[in-house]
Design an enzyme around this catalytic site. Structure first.
Site, PDB file in Angstrom:
ATOM      1  N   SER A 199      17.875  28.788  46.570  1.00 24.10           N
ATOM      2  CA  SER A 199      19.140  28.386  46.001  1.00 24.10           C
ATOM      3  C   SER A 199      19.272  28.664  44.500  1.00 24.10           C
ATOM      4  O   SER A 199      20.372  28.598  43.968  1.00 24.10           O
ATOM      5  CB  SER A 199      19.341  26.892  46.225  1.00 24.10           C
ATOM      6  OG  SER A 199      18.346  26.152  45.527  1.00 24.10           O
ATOM      7  N   LYS A 236      19.544  26.011  35.859  1.00 25.65           N
ATOM      8  CA  LYS A 236      20.218  25.858  37.158  1.00 25.65           C
ATOM      9  C   LYS A 236      21.117  24.631  37.106  1.00 25.65           C
ATOM     10  O   LYS A 236      20.698  23.584  36.592  1.00 25.65           O
ATOM     11  CB  LYS A 236      19.144  25.713  38.248  1.00 25.65           C
ATOM     12  CG  LYS A 236      19.665  25.695  39.679  1.00 25.65           C
ATOM     13  CD  LYS A 236      18.482  25.579  40.651  1.00 25.65           C
ATOM     14  CE  LYS A 236      18.910  25.613  42.112  1.00 25.65           C
ATOM     15  NZ  LYS A 236      17.739  25.502  43.025  1.00 25.65           N
ATOM     16  N   SER A 244      13.235  27.676  46.852  1.00 27.35           N
ATOM     17  CA  SER A 244      14.443  28.002  46.086  1.00 27.35           C
ATOM     18  C   SER A 244      14.207  28.657  44.738  1.00 27.35           C
ATOM     19  O   SER A 244      15.139  29.183  44.139  1.00 27.35           O
ATOM     20  CB  SER A 244      15.290  26.745  45.891  1.00 27.35           C
ATOM     21  OG  SER A 244      16.026  26.467  47.050  1.00 27.35           O
TER      22      SER A 244
END
Lengths: 522, 494
Positions: B152, B77, B176
């Protein structure tokens, strides 16, 4: 002409509290491994060379507290007779400024590491010097907490030329900073300066900060106002003025004295009294020798303190606290009274020896070196003090250094002092020998051997002394007659003549005794 | 395309039946193809990854023992620092930012033989639950390109679901990792707070953030955790506790498993597809011999409010460093402009609307006069919630089960006008962050109620530092349900 209204004031009492920032000299910074510029080994490093992701506030960087800095802070807290928080925490103080990399400063808000302390200031005479005849004052310490310093902004190029813009140097960012806050207990600039000197001395003797004033290792921020007693009996308080960032005793004194004179006049002019929102911030102009208004923010600061979620609570358990306490050296005030009590030094002499921790260590080492040479106790303390404060301090002042860096070692000085004590060196020769032992080429030489080689030792050869005396008496019959007939003071001329012949090998006292023995009956 | 798990890849690379170079080459081309069309991948590290793969193959040929993740392609990420490529946080502010260091989790993955092939998309600075708030465009759900993949960690979940990589790193502040895992039909683990170092994770809310793996199987999640967990002296909040190897005994059933179900988990918040998938999941547990008990956790009702106060407060402070002065986006300066104005314009230009909203919210709740009403009360809720969880576990629950989300993936743009509705989607995931507990989302069904097949997730929460036990319970469920072979029906063409 006095300002209108100033005649309403019957008397003025000055009220001063202080915030003092001390940069701790740990090897690394408060929350990372970057070298700390407040440590002498890293002093003067090129701009932005003492930085890492934590210092610069790079994304993903995390702070890790420096245990040594926490210990240093606890030491100062203990020296100021503070309570030590057994569990404390770190808080973020938020504001934007280009020298503050993260947009917040890690500090301590509601649980300071050290709190509720006090120190006793000695009584001071009219010149601000310690005077045991006058009452002292106890100064309350509100708190002493740890935080990190910010970077520095340069508005001129490092050479001094004009600059199109501003440069930022983050070397200082993250330096461990101890903020000491006192109660508003000072009643004069002298007291505030005496405390400032005392705190500096404590920090230096604890070895927690170099406290070099010019480098900003210790910075003072007095909060100043005055209680005015009016002719009608009312007492009014003037608004508090905080003077920022003073880094000399002179400017500290100047700022307080200036405000002490100015505030009653200001009150007479505007009648403003202390109250919410009346506190102002001023700076000190060294050239004009006055405080000057600083730009104020329109809205009150809101630092939005909250506990730093990157840092767990700091727990100081019994064992840790005990080990810090056990490691505390003797503090300057304790040493001063010990020197007076045990060595019979005057307070002034003791204070002079305690001015520089290095000099003090040199002094105490000399005393230790004297013990195996057969001089101990009060005699050793006195003898070493005489040498350090006279032969040593004179040379040190000439060169602008500390006695401990002159080149002479404590053991060499002890040797000289012992020779003097045995009566084998005149005071003049002892001083000369002190000078020789400071020369780099004489390092490691035996002081007694050097003295002998240079003919500085007093000759114990009584026959030689007898001969010199007889020769001088024979050459000066008239003076000798005067002495014999009772004008004893005339012997001085004969002593001078003998000394000329003997050089350093005799001391005046012995010569005088020998001459008088020969010339006066009985 | 064959979808090998990380376990299998590592075993095959170790045995030499496949080369790491071949695995990485395939993953890279898939990342550049499907990855880009899903907008799941922001950057690929082609040269770096191939170089590492070849070095790994050469080392194996020399007889060196490969690590437990040998040759496993991993996406990271883009709010986790890598010294290769950029670390943008999907923000204009850091569009060109390169980190001088690797996050500890990344360094540990690579030390174990994993190969980071690139960085995955996310909601800007990890703020968002849909993947729509990326400055570089929304990530799409591989099950239905018109729908969000969740967030996210949108790119990480979408990429694992699409078979680009078997393992990706995400970060989980309020769900997330778990929520996008649920929306994409994969496994997402949020470890106990303090188990995985946060060093190198660009902080959103430091007291809640944890790095966690997204994988297709519980076994791969355990493998990832084994590698990235453990004390890091560079993170003062990382735990020094001993933690058991989560792979050890992973297939051993938890004896007399007791599953607690808070009353809210069956409440009206659930949309029908989530309610029925959750009921099915509880039946599956019952079929495994587990005891299902009802729980009363009253503070769950305040969790969303507390979460948005705490996380926004910390975010407002954590993101203060992005002033454009030392690095990152700086607005073109105007003659005679004050620093305040320059910083303000740089932040306005560099930070997206959702990020600005949270910064303002966080600044407000920490302001003098409001901090007691908001921030202090939120901390109180947090304490109460933790106590209620502790009591539930003390009463004998091994895990607590909830749906991961109140419904399946929603359409892109569905919550554009109502950020609050979007926040409410997090109701099941935020409690584990507030209480610091380990939690996992695993596939528990597919709904076709909205026309296309959409996966749903089951969340399990365990006591702090019981991550290994959590994974065992998850593995039990996984082995009894067919959902571990879920794959998106529509994998878009490269």
């Amino acid at each position: 002409m006095p300002l209108p209204g100033i005649e309403d004031i019957k008397s003025v009492e000055l009220i001063v509290g202080m915030e003092i920032h001390v940069e701790l000299a740990a090897r690394s910074k408060m929350f990372c491994r970057s070298p700390n510029p407040a440590h002498l080994a890293f002093d003067g490093a090129p701009p932005n060379s003492l930085v890492d992701p934590v210092v610069l506030g790079l994304p993903g960087a995390l702070p890790v507290p420096n245990r040594a800095a926490v210990e240093s802070a606890v030491k100062v807290g203990l020296a100021l007779n503070c309570s030590i928080a057994r569990r404390t925490k770190w808080d973020r103080k938020s504001y934007f400024y280009p020298d503050l990399p993260k947009g917040y400063q890690i500090s301590q808000y509601d649980i300071p590491l050290c709190f509720d302390g006090s120190v006793d200031l000695p009584g001071l005479d009219d010149r601000g010097q310690p005077d045991p005849e006058r009452p002292g004052r106890r100064i309350g310490i509100v708190r002493a907490h740890l935080e990190e310093d910010a970077g520095k902004l340069l508005h001129e190029s490092p050479g001094g030329g004009a600059l199109d813009g501003t440069l930022a140097d983050f070397n200082r960012a993250g330096t461990p900073l101890l903020e000491v806050v006192t109660q508003p207990d000072f009643r004069s600039a002298d007291e505030a300066v005496a405390f400032a000197r005392m705190l500096r001395s404590i920090c230096r003797f604890l070895g927690v900060s170099e406290c070099v004033m010019q480098k900003g290792h210790i910075r003072f921020e007095p909060n100043i106002n005055a209680a005015l007693t009016l002719r009608d009996g009312r007492v009014v308080r003037t608004p508090i003025v905080e003077v920022k960032n003073l880094n000399s005793f002179k400017s500290l004194r100047g700022a307080i004295e200036f405000e002490a004179a100015e505030q009653p006049a200001r009150w007479a002019h505007d009648r403003r009294e202390m109250g919410r929102g009346t506190k102002t911030t001023r700076g000190w102009d060294d050239r004009l020798e006055r405080t000057v208004a600083q730009r104020e923010k329109e809205d009150a600061d809101d630092y939005r303190y909250f506990p730093d979620p990157d840092l767990p609570a700091v727990v100081i358990d019994d064992a840790w606290l005990a080990s810090i306490r056990d490691g505390l050296p003797e503090l300057p005030a304790q040493r001063e009274s010990r020197y007076v009590r045990e060595y019979g030094l005057s307070k002034k002499e003791a204070a002079a020896l305690l001015d520089e921790p290095g000099t003090c260590r040199f002094y105490e080492s000399t005393i230790e070196e004297l013990v195996p040479l057969g001089v101990a106790g009060a005699r050793a303390g006195r003898l070493a003090a005489n040498f350090v404060l006279q032969s040593g301090q004179r040379r040190a002042n000439e060169r602008g250094v500390g006695v401990e860096t002159l080149g002479i070692t404590p053991s060499a000085l002890a040797r000289i002092a012992a020779l003097r004590e045995e009566g084998r060196l005149s005071s003049q020769s002892a001083d000369e020998l002190f000078g020789f032992m400071c020369e780099p080429e004489n390092l490691g030489m035996d002081a007694a051997a050097l003295a002998a080689a240079r003919g500085l030792l007093i000759v114990r050869d009584d026959a030689a002394l007898e001969r010199w005396c007889d020769e001088v008496i024979a050459a000066n019959p008239k003076v000798a007659m005067d002495v014999t007939s009772g004008k004893v003071q005339a012997v001085g001329r004969l002593v001078g003549e003998v000394m000329k012949m003997a050089g350093a090998a005799a001391d005046a006292k012995t010569v005088r005794e020998a001459l008088l023995r020969k010339l006066t009956p009985g | 395309m064959e979808r090998r798990g990380a376990h299998q890849i590592a075993a095959d690379v170790a045995s030499g039946s496949i080369s790491a170079a071949a695995v990485i080459d395939e993953a890279l081309s898939s990342a550049r193809g499907i990855g880009r069309s899903l907008n799941a991948v922001l950057e690929t590290f082609d040269d770096h990854a191939m170089e590492r793969a070849r070095a790994l193959d050469a080392a194996r040929e020399r007889g060196e023992t490969p690590g437990p993740l040998a040759g496993v392609p991993v996406l990271v990420k883009d709010n986790i620092c890598t010294s290769v490529g950029r670390t943008t946080c999907a923000s204009r502010m850091l569009e060109h930012y390169t980190s001088p260091f690797d996050a500890t989790a990344v360094a540990r993955l690579e030390a174990a033989g994993a190969i980071v092939i690139g960085k995955s998309n996310l909601d800007e600075f990890a703020m968002g639950g849909s993947g729509e708030h990326s400055a570089f465009g929304p990530t799409k759900n591989p099950w239905d390109l018109s729908r969000v993949p969740g967030g996210s960690s949108s790119g990480s979940a979408a990429a694992v679901a699409a078979g680009i990589v078997p393992m990706a790193l995400g970060s989980d502040t309020g769900g997330s990792v778990r929520q996008p895992a649920a929306f994409c039909g994969v496994v997402g683990l949020k470890p106990t707070y303090g188990l995985v170092s946060r060093l190198g994770l660009v902080a959103f809310a430091s007291s809640l953030d944890q790095i966690g793996p997204i994988t297709r199987t519980v076994r791969d999640a355990a493998l990832a955790l084994r590698v990235i967990a453990g004390h890091d002296p560079g993170d003062a909040t990382s735990s020094r506790r001993h933690h058991p190897d989560p792979l050890e005994g992973l297939d051993h059933r938890v004896h007399h498993l007791t599953v607690g179900v808070p009353r809210q988990a069956r409440g009206e918040a659930n949309r029908p597809e989530a309610a029925s998938a959750f009921d099915d999941a509880l039946r599956t547990f019952a079929g495994l011999g587990a005891r299902i008990v009802d729980l009363d956790l009253p503070s769950l009702d305040a969790a969303i409010a507390a979460y948005y106060i705490v996380s926004s407060a910390e975010a407002s402070s954590n993101l203060a460093r992005f002033d454009g002065l030392r690095y990152g986006r700086r607005a073109a300066s105007r003659p005679g402009e004050s620093v305040e104005s320059l910083v303000s314009r740089s932040r306005t230009e560099g930070l997206g609307p959702e990020v600005q909203r949270r910064i303002m919210l966080g600044t407000h709740v920490l302001s003098a006069g409001y901090a007691d009403a908001y921030y202090a009360n939120a901390l109180r809720v947090r304490r109460l919630l933790k106590n209620e969880f502790d009591a539930a576990f003390a009463s004998g629950c091994h895990v607590i089960a909830t749906p991961t989300t109140p419904g399946a993936a929603f359409r892109i743009g569905a919550h554009d006008r109502d950020p609050l509705a979007m926040y409410l989607e997090d109701l099941y995931t935020v409690p584990a962050n507030l209480a610091g507990l380990p939690a996992i989302s695993l596939p528990c069904g597919v709904s076709t109620a909205q026309g296309s097949a959409l996966p749903l997730g089951l969340q399990l929460i365990a006591p702090a530092f019981h991550d290994a036990e959590l994974l065992r319970a998850a593995r039990m469920f996984e082995s009894a349900s067919p959902h571990d072979v879920l794959r998106p029906p529509v994998v878009p063409a490269a």
